[in-house]
Scaffold this motif. Structure first.
Motif, PDB file in Angstrom:
ATOM      1  N   UNK A 290    -103.653 -47.101  -5.154  1.00 24.20           N
ATOM      2  CA  UNK A 290    -103.337 -48.472  -5.566  1.00 24.20           C
ATOM      3  C   UNK A 290    -103.718 -49.531  -4.535  1.00 24.20           C
ATOM      4  N   UNK A 291    -104.049 -49.119  -3.316  1.00 23.44           N
ATOM      5  CA  UNK A 291    -104.411 -50.095  -2.288  1.00 23.44           C
ATOM      6  C   UNK A 291    -105.718 -49.677  -1.617  1.00 23.44           C
ATOM      7  N   UNK A 292    -106.447 -50.632  -1.034  1.00 22.54           N
ATOM      8  CA  UNK A 292    -107.684 -50.296  -0.324  1.00 22.54           C
ATOM      9  C   UNK A 292    -107.407 -49.421   0.898  1.00 22.54           C
ATOM     10  N   UNK A 293    -108.439 -48.745   1.357  1.00 21.63           N
ATOM     11  CA  UNK A 293    -108.286 -47.880   2.528  1.00 21.63           C
ATOM     12  C   UNK A 293    -107.823 -48.665   3.742  1.00 21.63           C
ATOM     13  N   UNK A 294    -108.304 -49.921   3.866  1.00 16.84           N
ATOM     14  CA  UNK A 294    -107.922 -50.725   5.027  1.00 16.84           C
ATOM     15  C   UNK A 294    -106.433 -51.050   5.060  1.00 16.84           C
ATOM     16  N   UNK A 295    -105.772 -50.955   3.907  1.00 17.04           N
ATOM     17  CA  UNK A 295    -104.345 -51.282   3.841  1.00 17.04           C
ATOM     18  C   UNK A 295    -103.462 -50.073   4.059  1.00 17.04           C
ATOM     19  N   UNK A 296    -104.044 -48.884   4.035  1.00 14.32           N
ATOM     20  CA  UNK A 296    -103.243 -47.654   4.096  1.00 14.32           C
ATOM     21  C   UNK A 296    -102.714 -47.366   5.496  1.00 14.32           C
ATOM     22  N   UNK A 297    -101.568 -46.727   5.523  1.00 14.60           N
ATOM     23  CA  UNK A 297    -101.013 -46.160   6.743  1.00 14.60           C
ATOM     24  C   UNK A 297    -101.248 -44.659   6.723  1.00 14.60           C
ATOM     25  N   UNK A 298    -100.998 -43.995   7.837  1.00 15.15           N
ATOM     26  CA  UNK A 298    -101.068 -42.539   7.856  1.00 15.15           C
ATOM     27  C   UNK A 298     -99.946 -41.975   6.997  1.00 15.15           C
ATOM     28  N   UNK A 299    -100.042 -40.696   6.646  1.00 13.79           N
ATOM     29  CA  UNK A 299     -99.027 -40.075   5.795  1.00 13.79           C
ATOM     30  C   UNK A 299     -97.639 -40.197   6.412  1.00 13.79           C
ATOM     31  N   UNK A 300     -97.552 -39.947   7.713  1.00 14.75           N
ATOM     32  CA  UNK A 300     -96.258 -40.031   8.394  1.00 14.75           C
ATOM     33  C   UNK A 300     -95.732 -41.461   8.399  1.00 14.75           C
ATOM     34  N   UNK A 301     -96.617 -42.437   8.627  1.00 16.29           N
ATOM     35  CA  UNK A 301     -96.200 -43.841   8.655  1.00 16.29           C
ATOM     36  C   UNK A 301     -95.777 -44.329   7.273  1.00 16.29           C
ATOM     37  N   UNK A 302     -96.423 -43.821   6.220  1.00 12.23           N
ATOM     38  CA  UNK A 302     -96.020 -44.181   4.858  1.00 12.23           C
ATOM     39  C   UNK A 302     -94.615 -43.689   4.553  1.00 12.23           C
ATOM     40  N   UNK A 303     -94.313 -42.468   4.959  1.00 20.70           N
ATOM     41  CA  UNK A 303     -92.966 -41.929   4.741  1.00 20.70           C
ATOM     42  C   UNK A 303     -91.935 -42.752   5.516  1.00 20.70           C
ATOM     43  N   UNK A 304     -92.297 -43.143   6.728  1.00 23.68           N
ATOM     44  CA  UNK A 304     -91.415 -43.993   7.536  1.00 23.68           C
ATOM     45  C   UNK A 304     -91.155 -45.321   6.820  1.00 23.68           C
ATOM     46  N   UNK A 305     -92.207 -45.868   6.193  1.00 24.21           N
ATOM     47  CA  UNK A 305     -92.063 -47.119   5.446  1.00 24.21           C
ATOM     48  C   UNK A 305     -91.131 -46.935   4.248  1.00 24.21           C
ATOM     49  N   UNK A 306     -91.251 -45.795   3.551  1.00 23.77           N
ATOM     50  CA  UNK A 306     -90.360 -45.501   2.435  1.00 23.77           C
ATOM     51  C   UNK A 306     -88.900 -45.485   2.893  1.00 23.77           C
ATOM     52  N   UNK A 307     -88.659 -44.854   4.025  1.00 16.64           N
ATOM     53  CA  UNK A 307     -87.289 -44.767   4.546  1.00 16.64           C
ATOM     54  C   UNK A 307     -86.741 -46.159   4.852  1.00 16.64           C
ATOM     55  N   UNK A 308     -87.558 -47.000   5.487  1.00 15.95           N
ATOM     56  CA  UNK A 308     -87.117 -48.361   5.787  1.00 15.95           C
ATOM     57  C   UNK A 308     -86.864 -49.149   4.502  1.00 15.95           C
ATOM     58  N   UNK A 309     -87.751 -48.988   3.526  1.00 18.87           N
ATOM     59  CA  UNK A 309     -87.604 -49.696   2.257  1.00 18.87           C
ATOM     60  C   UNK A 309     -86.306 -49.284   1.552  1.00 18.87           C
ATOM     61  N   UNK A 310     -86.019 -47.978   1.535  1.00 14.74           N
ATOM     62  CA  UNK A 310     -84.829 -47.478   0.842  1.00 14.74           C
ATOM     63  C   UNK A 310     -83.555 -48.067   1.416  1.00 14.74           C
ATOM     64  N   UNK A 311     -83.520 -48.253   2.716  1.00 16.03           N
ATOM     65  CA  UNK A 311     -82.302 -48.747   3.362  1.00 16.03           C
ATOM     66  C   UNK A 311     -82.235 -50.263   3.459  1.00 16.03           C
ATOM     67  N   UNK A 312     -83.347 -50.960   3.270  1.00 10.84           N
ATOM     68  CA  UNK A 312     -83.373 -52.392   3.569  1.00 10.84           C
ATOM     69  C   UNK A 312     -83.819 -53.275   2.414  1.00 10.84           C
TER      70      UNK A 312
ATOM     71  N   UNK B 291     -85.843 -35.567  -0.420  1.00 14.40           N
ATOM     72  CA  UNK B 291     -86.180 -36.988  -0.475  1.00 14.40           C
ATOM     73  C   UNK B 291     -87.500 -37.261   0.231  1.00 14.40           C
ATOM     74  N   UNK B 292     -87.678 -36.651   1.379  1.00 11.42           N
ATOM     75  CA  UNK B 292     -88.936 -36.822   2.118  1.00 11.42           C
ATOM     76  C   UNK B 292     -90.109 -36.308   1.289  1.00 11.42           C
ATOM     77  N   UNK B 293     -89.909 -35.183   0.609  1.00 11.91           N
ATOM     78  CA  UNK B 293     -90.972 -34.628  -0.239  1.00 11.91           C
ATOM     79  C   UNK B 293     -91.309 -35.575  -1.393  1.00 11.91           C
ATOM     80  N   UNK B 294     -90.276 -36.218  -1.953  1.00 10.94           N
ATOM     81  CA  UNK B 294     -90.515 -37.209  -3.020  1.00 10.94           C
ATOM     82  C   UNK B 294     -91.305 -38.384  -2.481  1.00 10.94           C
ATOM     83  N   UNK B 295     -90.954 -38.863  -1.281  1.00  9.99           N
ATOM     84  CA  UNK B 295     -91.697 -39.955  -0.659  1.00  9.99           C
ATOM     85  C   UNK B 295     -93.164 -39.570  -0.460  1.00  9.99           C
TER      86      UNK B 295
END
Length: 536
Positions: free
Chosen positions: A254-276, A240-244
């Motif tokens: 799909x988003x500007x550089x200013x909107x991006x999170x780090x790779x680790x933070x993006x995966x963390x966001x995916x996890x929060x999104x999946x559960x919430x 699942x983490x690899x899919x994220x």
């Protein structure tokens, strides 16, 4: 948990002209007004349905192109910001900063965030709450229409029906009015460029995550609401983490550089999104969108919940359906309650990482079934159901034959509230209605009511909707087929449906008003028939 930016640019709309002279006059006026508009860059954009934006603005915005859409009916269920509509206030005592001292004030009901050994962090009542009371309101941090309803639902207010309009640049996002387009422009202005570039719509989850990131870029302080959500990253499987991680590569385009999170933070966001994330439901509890509601994400699950979720457009309303006493936890359901206990527990374990120990699940854990003798028959019933499903819309009469055979087997072997039996029954009601065979549709609609009474609370919205649907089938009979005794049954069903929906949806909800109007019509018809009978 449950299924549970923006830089304003001044845009100059114009009025559609009917002649070349009017167009020239309008063009001159727009050039004069353009100087004034430059001084109003802080003002909200003026938007138009008409493709008459000046060339300098076309790269930033395209107006709507009017189209007509017929809204399909009958699809079904998964049940169940910086400034939220829930008027939530978090407080902590000066002596103790623990979660037990955080208090939520919502819809004039006092709720408290507590930690419990059984369910972890949750919301608990600080006063008695009666059925029908509005426990909480919440508006989404970000929301999108889901893939299944992308072309039939307004992307701002999430309403179906009537004529829709599409953005003339991307030709993907649809709105029901100019006002909705204007209100959603801060969300759509960036994704519009992406849609034009890739010439297709990204999947639901990617569109929602991109909107979350864009809001974070424009309002960094609001992102604290997302960071406070549970992520449980350590519990996700490696695949699942690899899919994220793979999806995060798509989001980077799909988003500007200013909107991006780090790779680790993006995966963390995916996890929060999946559960919430929550499904946004229409009045008949049919999903049409997906959103994140940070405040409502605090509510835990039960297979026998004391609250349900309904929506007014995209605003979430948490309503009480069972009496709640002081100190009792507020609960909703995350799964389809018509599934078996084993299937529900598996879904909750796989997605939300907890083993449900609610009263209903604990009861069914004590029961053991030996299905060895009936397994073959049930397999045949499922095969017949699949054959009927493959024939739907092509040959309804042949399809109903397979469904009837499947239903007869299941009805003999399965409990009335069994998921597979109810699924077959729903399909039969829909097909008999398509065939205008109202009597058979009515028989199986009554079967569903009996199943819902067993499965759901007496004030559950799905029971109310099924009662209303059954009454509408009655009303589809020819006038000479409906005598007083049938009208009185319709009246009884509508009264019960109205009682439920007034509690679950509220008095002002369009569905509640529709039921009330139908009830008035039936009451009037009963009086008329009784007068005729007396005169005769």
């Amino acid at each position: 948990m449950s299924q549970k930016s923006y830089k304003n640019k001044t845009l100059r709309g114009k009025v559609v002209s009917n002649s070349e002279e009017e167009e020239k006059t309008q063009s001159q006026k727009s050039k004069e007004n353009s100087k004034q508009s430059l001084a109003l860059c802080a003002a909200p954009p003026k938007l138009s349905f008409f493709d008459e934006i000046e060339e300098s603005d076309i790269t930033e915005y395209r107006p709507l192109k009017r189209i007509s859409k017929d809204i399909p009916v009958n699809q079904r269920n998964k049940t169940q910001g910086t400034k939220t509509g829930t008027s939530i206030e978090l407080k902590s005592s000066s002596n103790d900063q623990t979660l037990e001292n955080l208090v939520i004030k919502s819809a004039n009901k006092r709720l408290e965030i507590r930690m419990s050994d059984q369910s972890g962090r949750g919301l608990f009542a600080l006063q008695n709450i009666s059925p029908g009371a509005l426990v909480m309101e919440d508006i989404p941090y970000s929301a999108v229409v889901d893939d299944a309803n992308f072309f039939t639902t307004c992307s701002h207010c999430f309403m179906k029906g009537g004529k829709l309009s599409c953005c003339s640049a991307c030709k993907l996002i649809h709105y029901c009015s100019k006002e909705c387009q204007s209100n959603d422009w801060s969300n759509h202005q960036h994704e519009c460029k992406v849609f034009v570039k890739v010439q297709r719509k990204p999947p639901t989850s990617i569109r929602l995550l991109c909107r979350i990131l864009m809001r974070r870029m424009s309002d960094p302080a609001s992102f604290k609401e997302i960071e406070n959500l549970q992520s449980n990253r350590h519990l996700f499987k490696q695949e699942q983490i690899e899919t994220f991680a793979q999806i995060s590569m798509v989001i980077r385009d799909c988003v500007p550089k200013d909107a991006l999170l780090s790779a680790s933070e993006l995966i963390e966001l995916f996890c929060r999104f999946t559960e919430n994330s929550f499904s946004i439901l229409d009045g008949e509890m049919i999903p049409n969108g997906v959103a994140v509601y940070p405040n409502a994400s605090l509510i835990n699950h039960s297979c026998r919940p004391n609250c349900i979720i309904v929506f007014e457009k995209s605003k979430m309303m948490v309503r009480c359906i069972e009496p709640i006493v002081i100190g009792q936890e507020i609960t909703i359901n995350y799964t389809d309650l018509s599934q078996s206990g084993e299937e529900r527990r598996k879904e909750l374990q796989d997605r939300y990482f907890f083993l449900c120990r609610c009263e209903l699940c604990e009861y069914y854990k004590k029961l053991h079934y030996d299905v060895a003798d009936v397994e073959k028959k049930l397999s045949i019933a499922i095969e017949l159901y699949d054959k009927g499903s493959n024939l739907r819309d092509r040959d309804d009469r042949q399809a109903i034959t397979f469904f009837e055979q499947s239903f007869n087997i299941q009805n003999e072997l399965l409990h009335k509230a069994n998921y597979y039996l109810m699924r077959t029954c729903k399909s039969m009601v829909e097909i008999y209605c398509n065939l205008r065979d109202w009597k058979h549709a009515l028989i199986h609609s009554f079967e569903l009511i009996e199943s819902y009474r067993i499965l759901y609370s007496k004030l559950h919205p799905l029971l109310g909707i099924q009662l209303y649907s059954t009454a509408r089938i009655y009303l589809s009979f020819n006038d000479n087929e409906i005598d007083i005794k049938y009208l009185e049954k319709i009246e009884e069903s509508l009264r019960e449906a109205l009682k439920i929906l007034e509690i679950t949806h509220g008095f002002k909800h369009p569905l509640t008003k529709m039921v009330e109007m139908n009830l008035w019509d039936v009451e009037g018809e009963i009086k008329t028939k009784k007068k005729k009978a007396i005169n005769q």
